[in-house]
Write a protein that holds these residues in place. Structure first.
Motif, PDB file in Angstrom:
ATOM      1  N   MET A   1       0.838  -1.179   0.000  1.00 42.14           N
ATOM      2  CA  MET A   1       0.000   0.000   0.000  1.00 42.14           C
ATOM      3  C   MET A   1       0.880   1.238   0.000  1.00 42.14           C
ATOM      4  O   MET A   1       1.926   1.266   0.623  1.00 42.14           O
ATOM      5  CB  MET A   1      -0.925   0.005   1.215  1.00 42.14           C
ATOM      6  N   ALA A   2       0.437   2.243  -0.725  1.00 40.66           N
ATOM      7  CA  ALA A   2       1.163   3.510  -0.806  1.00 40.66           C
ATOM      8  C   ALA A   2       0.261   4.630  -0.317  1.00 40.66           C
ATOM      9  O   ALA A   2      -0.960   4.543  -0.397  1.00 40.66           O
ATOM     10  CB  ALA A   2       1.591   3.772  -2.250  1.00 40.66           C
ATOM     11  N   GLN A   3       0.903   5.666   0.186  1.00 38.48           N
ATOM     12  CA  GLN A   3       0.162   6.827   0.648  1.00 38.48           C
ATOM     13  C   GLN A   3       0.622   8.032  -0.152  1.00 38.48           C
ATOM     14  O   GLN A   3       1.814   8.302  -0.254  1.00 38.48           O
ATOM     15  CB  GLN A   3       0.417   7.035   2.138  1.00 38.48           C
ATOM     16  N   VAL A   4      -0.351   8.743  -0.725  1.00 38.13           N
ATOM     17  CA  VAL A   4      -0.066   9.939  -1.512  1.00 38.13           C
ATOM     18  C   VAL A   4      -0.711  11.128  -0.808  1.00 38.13           C
ATOM     19  O   VAL A   4      -1.866  11.058  -0.391  1.00 38.13           O
ATOM     20  CB  VAL A   4      -0.626   9.806  -2.945  1.00 38.13           C
ATOM     21  N   ILE A  50      -3.530   4.343  -1.303  1.00 37.96           N
ATOM     22  CA  ILE A  50      -3.680   3.686  -2.602  1.00 37.96           C
ATOM     23  C   ILE A  50      -3.059   2.303  -2.503  1.00 37.96           C
ATOM     24  O   ILE A  50      -1.916   2.149  -2.048  1.00 37.96           O
ATOM     25  CB  ILE A  50      -3.030   4.534  -3.717  1.00 37.96           C
ATOM     26  N   GLU A  51      -3.809   1.294  -2.931  1.00 34.76           N
ATOM     27  CA  GLU A  51      -3.411  -0.087  -2.689  1.00 34.76           C
ATOM     28  C   GLU A  51      -2.187  -0.552  -3.462  1.00 34.76           C
ATOM     29  O   GLU A  51      -1.549  -1.517  -3.075  1.00 34.76           O
ATOM     30  CB  GLU A  51      -4.586  -1.025  -2.952  1.00 34.76           C
ATOM     31  N   ASP A  52      -1.822   0.117  -4.541  1.00 32.56           N
ATOM     32  CA  ASP A  52      -0.725  -0.345  -5.384  1.00 32.56           C
ATOM     33  C   ASP A  52       0.246   0.803  -5.655  1.00 32.56           C
ATOM     34  O   ASP A  52      -0.180   1.913  -5.990  1.00 32.56           O
ATOM     35  CB  ASP A  52      -1.309  -0.882  -6.700  1.00 32.56           C
ATOM     36  N   LEU A  53       1.539   0.540  -5.525  1.00 31.66           N
ATOM     37  CA  LEU A  53       2.552   1.575  -5.730  1.00 31.66           C
ATOM     38  C   LEU A  53       2.515   2.117  -7.155  1.00 31.66           C
ATOM     39  O   LEU A  53       2.606   3.328  -7.371  1.00 31.66           O
ATOM     40  CB  LEU A  53       3.943   1.043  -5.394  1.00 31.66           C
ATOM     41  N   ASN A  54       2.373   1.244  -8.151  1.00 32.44           N
ATOM     42  CA  ASN A  54       2.331   1.709  -9.541  1.00 32.44           C
ATOM     43  C   ASN A  54       1.114   2.596  -9.789  1.00 32.44           C
ATOM     44  O   ASN A  54       1.200   3.595 -10.513  1.00 32.44           O
ATOM     45  CB  ASN A  54       2.333   0.526 -10.512  1.00 32.44           C
ATOM     46  N   LEU A  72       4.738  11.301  -2.509  1.00 33.03           N
ATOM     47  CA  LEU A  72       4.539   9.910  -2.109  1.00 33.03           C
ATOM     48  C   LEU A  72       5.121   9.761  -0.726  1.00 33.03           C
ATOM     49  O   LEU A  72       6.281  10.089  -0.481  1.00 33.03           O
ATOM     50  CB  LEU A  72       5.244   8.980  -3.100  1.00 33.03           C
ATOM     51  N   ASN A  73       4.314   9.314   0.219  1.00 35.30           N
ATOM     52  CA  ASN A  73       4.774   9.166   1.614  1.00 35.30           C
ATOM     53  C   ASN A  73       5.423   7.816   1.815  1.00 35.30           C
ATOM     54  O   ASN A  73       5.048   6.841   1.294  1.00 35.30           O
ATOM     55  CB  ASN A  73       3.610   9.327   2.576  1.00 35.30           C
TER      56      ASN A  73
END
Length: 73
Positions: A1-4, A50-54, A72-73
């Motif tokens: 998971m990614a955080q924006v 956001i569930e996906d880095l890409n 991008l955190n």
């Protein structure tokens, strides 16, 4: 998971395009996407999980083109 984090907006930001980007790319409800745009316009940072880095990187790229300063955190 990614955080924006949508940090701020630049003059000429395309509000409708940003709303559409969130609904279409991230599957966020129209109501939530609109609230995110409103917060951003009020100079309140918006954090998106956001569930996906890409997918997160794609969102950042497209949001930057629309006029949003993101990190991008």
């Amino acid at each position: 998971m990614a955080q924006v984090t949508m940090k701020s907006w630049r003059y000429g930001m395309k509000k409708i395009s940003l709303t559409k980007l969130q609904t279409e790319l991230l599957n966020i409800s129209l109501k939530e996407a609109h609230e995110n745009v409103t917060k951003l316009l009020d100079n309140i940072e918006v954090i998106l999980d956001i569930e996906d880095l890409n997918l997160a990187l794609n969102f950042i790229k497209r949001a930057e083109e629309i006029g949003v300063n993101c990190i991008l955190n």
